[in-house]
Motif scaffolding. Structure first.
Motif: not given
Length: 106
Positions: A22-29, A90-95
């Motif tokens: 999860f922490e290595k993902q580039q982005e998540c919701q 560094e994961t971008l969290v999309k809101c």
């Protein structure tokens, strides 16, 4: 209920692998972050919980449960891993811009 300590240790390893992925993902919701927050955590040999009834340290499952939500919810996203304050996430969290239905988390 987990009877076997080896089963608890294996579940804890699986949990740690999921967190690392999860922490290595580039982005998540944002919803993904909330799911990780309320996910049950297996306390291993190194993190035993002290049971006040039997007066011994036990392997256990820790869970955070939301019983109700406030009218206004502020969310603070952590920026560093638990392993090191120097290791930045560094994961971008999309809101989403539309209202979020949090009913599944309560």
């Amino acid at each position: 209920n987990y009877q076997n300590e080896n089963e608890i240790i294996q579940l804890n390893k699986n949990f740690n692998n999921v967190i690392e992925q999860f922490e290595k993902q580039q982005e998540c919701q944002l919803k993904d972050c909330l799911e990780q927050f309320i996910k049950k955590e297996i306390l291993s040999e190194n993190d035993k919980w002290y049971c006040p009834q039997c007066k011994e340290f036990q392997c256990a499952i820790k869970a955070i449960e939301l019983w109700r939500l406030p009218k206004i919810l502020m969310i603070h996203l952590k920026r560093f891993t638990q392993r090191s304050w120097r290791e930045k996430i560094e994961t971008l969290v999309k809101c989403p811009f539309e209202p979020i239905d949090f009913s599944e988390f309560v």
